[in-house]
Enzyme design. Structure first.
Site, PDB file in Angstrom:
ATOM      1  N   ASP A 103       0.874  -1.379   0.070  1.00 43.98           N
ATOM      2  CA  ASP A 103      -0.066   0.001   0.171  1.00 43.98           C
ATOM      3  C   ASP A 103       0.833   1.297  -0.160  1.00 43.98           C
ATOM      4  O   ASP A 103       1.943   1.360   0.594  1.00 43.98           O
ATOM      5  CB  ASP A 103      -1.002   0.251   1.199  1.00 43.98           C
ATOM      6  N   HIS A 105      -0.542   4.425   0.317  1.00 45.81           N
ATOM      7  CA  HIS A 105      -1.169   5.830   0.759  1.00 45.81           C
ATOM      8  C   HIS A 105      -0.787   5.973   2.148  1.00 45.81           C
ATOM      9  O   HIS A 105      -0.783   5.000   3.032  1.00 45.81           O
ATOM     10  CB  HIS A 105      -2.512   5.481   0.685  1.00 45.81           C
ATOM     11  N   SER A 156      -4.743  -4.366   1.754  1.00 51.71           N
ATOM     12  CA  SER A 156      -4.384  -4.081   3.155  1.00 51.71           C
ATOM     13  C   SER A 156      -4.852  -4.628   4.538  1.00 51.71           C
ATOM     14  O   SER A 156      -4.179  -4.925   5.462  1.00 51.71           O
ATOM     15  CB  SER A 156      -3.966  -2.639   3.399  1.00 51.71           C
TER      16      SER A 156
END
Length: 586
Positions: A103, A105, A156
């Site tokens: 991930d 972000h 995630s």
């Protein structure tokens, strides 16, 4: 004046004999006030981040003096006791933060880190795409008090479960905090907490993080908090499993029989201007500004107006947050203007159109009309159909994206489009520059703006598709507000979202359009897009095409879907774990 004022304090050795006294005195007292005001709702997140920027710059000035002092002290201590622990910690505790493997972000995580730092916690931020092994090793080596995991995309969630299992297996005993847009209290209670015998708590946002962390590290109230959370999560789990038993579902075959009914006789699809792909390099950011939806930008900063001043620009009139919202907006526009004038961010994208036919719940794509005539399938987009039983009085169909495409044998030639865009090229470099300057505020601001520009790119490109590239609605004339309300014909659903929750469909799109080679936009192992400020999706033009949510699906559909994908059932169950109507662990 920050550095000058800090140096004035440091030089006053009568009042502050050591550099550390400056931090423990005026700086920490000031940040304590900031933390208290933020916790009480009397200070806004942008103000907190800016205060942290001042604190970091002041501490940055003092560090060389502190290191020199510490070197002298350590040398003296180790001379008498070589094994002595000389960690001169001045923090309330140590927290390791990480965006999990796969991930990319991290805006929310970065905000949490700054807020915790403002409250005198030592924060070790491992960044994005962090492997489980690195998280646990860092926590052990730094004697961390808490681990915090973050993630945005649904894969995630499984990685967080893996980390919890590994913490249990390796004997780690510190609390585990869960956060991020894709997480929830229910998922944490049902899927993550049972894998870890120590405290595992979902934290909604930055403003709650300090309360939870401070309670977990306070011996007087920790036990009470842990018991309360444990009881709450027990209730949530019971309600969740009870709801699974109460919910009713159609079989996949029943749902297919109740699909969207479309009369394809006489249907003539609009032919796109081109078949294949068109690449957009260095797309004009200036053109994207008018397509920016600013509401999510203010959500990042936790600036939410109250009715009737909720939306942009009405929130500027809100009596509580209006003034601060206007200030943040003006600063954002100033930075955006500089980004555009100095070409600090680059936007690249690609769009593709292909002849298509639906085949049950799937969509067959063809290189061109000749390939379609010869039945030479270029790729298959697999679809998922709604199964949760609707109200008995409802006549709504059980939807699947394939319903919007003319089926094999209909005699119709139809088309499907797809796209991938990013406005994040250069974002990491800008953020690193600001972090080196100890400027978390502008680092977060850049990412928030890049995200808005990427969404604006998707909006602008979709408008061009409707009016020009595909041209199925050339007469469209909508204001930006109407675009955000989806008042146009057609949809652009994204893999990993409600209409098609399977992120692996992005791999098909990337292969069909050769996205990475054409644009530089990559997929991580968890199929997040890099740069993080990227958007991708499919285009459907049929007048009946609309957004919908798949909801939960049953095992009969998972078995069918995994067969059509050519993947083992267990693999696809993992990718689609968030929408399963059954417990795959049982």
């Amino acid at each position: 004046f920050c550095v000058a004022d800090t140096e004035e304090c440091r030089s006053n050795t009568t009042r502050y004999p050591r550099p550390l006294n400056v931090i423990e005195g005026p700086l920490m007292k000031g940040m304590s006030v900031v933390g208290d005001l933020f916790g009480a709702g009397k200070m806004f997140l942008p103000q907190v981040i800016k205060s942290a920027r001042v604190m970091k710059k002041a501490v940055g000035h003092l560090i060389p003096f502190m290191e020199k002092e510490k070197e002298e002290k350590v040398a003296a201590l180790l001379k008498d006791n070589p094994t002595m622990d000389v960690d001169d910690s001045m923090y309330n505790g140590t927290v390791v933060l990480a965006t999990v493997k796969g991930d990319v972000h991290d805006i929310g995580k970065n905000i949490v880190g700054v807020v915790l730092g403002c409250n005198n916690y030592r924060v070790i931020d491992l960044g994005v795409m962090t492997p489980c092994e690195k998280i646990l090793q860092t926590a052990i080596e730094n004697k961390a008090d808490i681990i915090g995991l973050s993630g945005l995309i649904t894969p995630s969630l499984d990685e967080m479960i893996h980390v919890a299992k590994e913490m249990e297996r390796t004997g780690v005993t510190i609390p585990l905090l869960i956060g991020g847009a894709t997480t929830s209290k229910t998922h944490t209670a049902v899927k993550i907490a049972p894998r870890y015998s120590k405290p595992c708590i979902h934290v909604l946002d930055a403003s709650k993080s300090v309360v939870v962390v401070s309670a977990l590290l306070d011996d007087n109230i920790r036990e009470e908090l842990v018991e309360d959370v444990s009881e709450d999560y027990d209730d949530i789990r019971q309600e969740y499993y009870d709801s699974l038993e109460d919910r009713k579902y159609l079989t996949l075959e029943q749902a297919r029989r109740k699909c969207l009914t479309v009369d394809w006789s006489g249907y003539e699809a609009i032919v796109p201007k081109f078949v294949g792909t068109k690449v957009f390099k260095d797309y004009s950011l200036t053109q994207l500004v008018e397509y920016i939806d600013w509401k999510p930008f203010f959500d990042v900063w936790q600036l939410r107006g109250k009715y009737p001043n909720r939306g942009f620009p009405k929130l500027f009139n809100d009596k509580d947050i209006g003034v601060e919202a206007r200030k943040v907006y003006d600063e954002a526009r100033d930075l955006l203007n500089r980004i555009i004038s100095d070409q600090l961010l680059k936007a690249h994208g690609i769009v593709g159109f292909y002849p298509a036919q639906s085949n049950g719940d799937d969509i067959l794509l063809y290189e061109d009309l000749n390939a379609l005539a010869q039945g030479q399938v270029k790729a298959t987009l697999c679809g998922i159909r709604q199964q949760a039983e609707k109200d008995s009085s409802s006549s709504d169909p059980y939807m699947c994206l394939s319903d919007f495409v003319a089926p094999v044998g209909s005699g119709c030639v139809d088309y499907v489009g797809m796209f991938a865009v990013s406005a994040g090229f250069g974002c990491d470099e800008m953020c690193e520059k600001y972090k080196a300057e100890m400027d978390d505020y502008n680092s977060i601001m850049v990412k928030a703006l890049a995200d808005r520009l990427a969404e604006a790119f998707a909006e602008a490109l979709h408008e061009d598709v409707r009016k020009t590239h595909w041209g199925y609605d050339r007469s469209e004339d909508l204001e930006s507000g109407d675009l955000f309300k989806i008042k146009y014909q057609g949809i652009r659903p994204a893999p990993g979202y409600p209409s098609q929750p399977d992120h692996t469909e992005k791999s098909t799109m990337w292969s069909v359009m050769d996205v990475e080679a054409s644009t530089g936009i990559k997929l991580t192992e968890s199929l997040a897009m890099w740069p993080g400020a990227s958007v991708s999706g499919l285009y459907f033009a049929h007048p009946k095409a609309s957004y919908f949510s798949i909801g939960k699906i049953c095992k009969d559909q998972m078995e069918s879907y995994s067969q059509r994908k050519g993947q083992p059932l267990a693999v696809m169950e993992k990718w689609l774990s968030s929408v399963l109507a059954y417990d795959r662990d049982i």
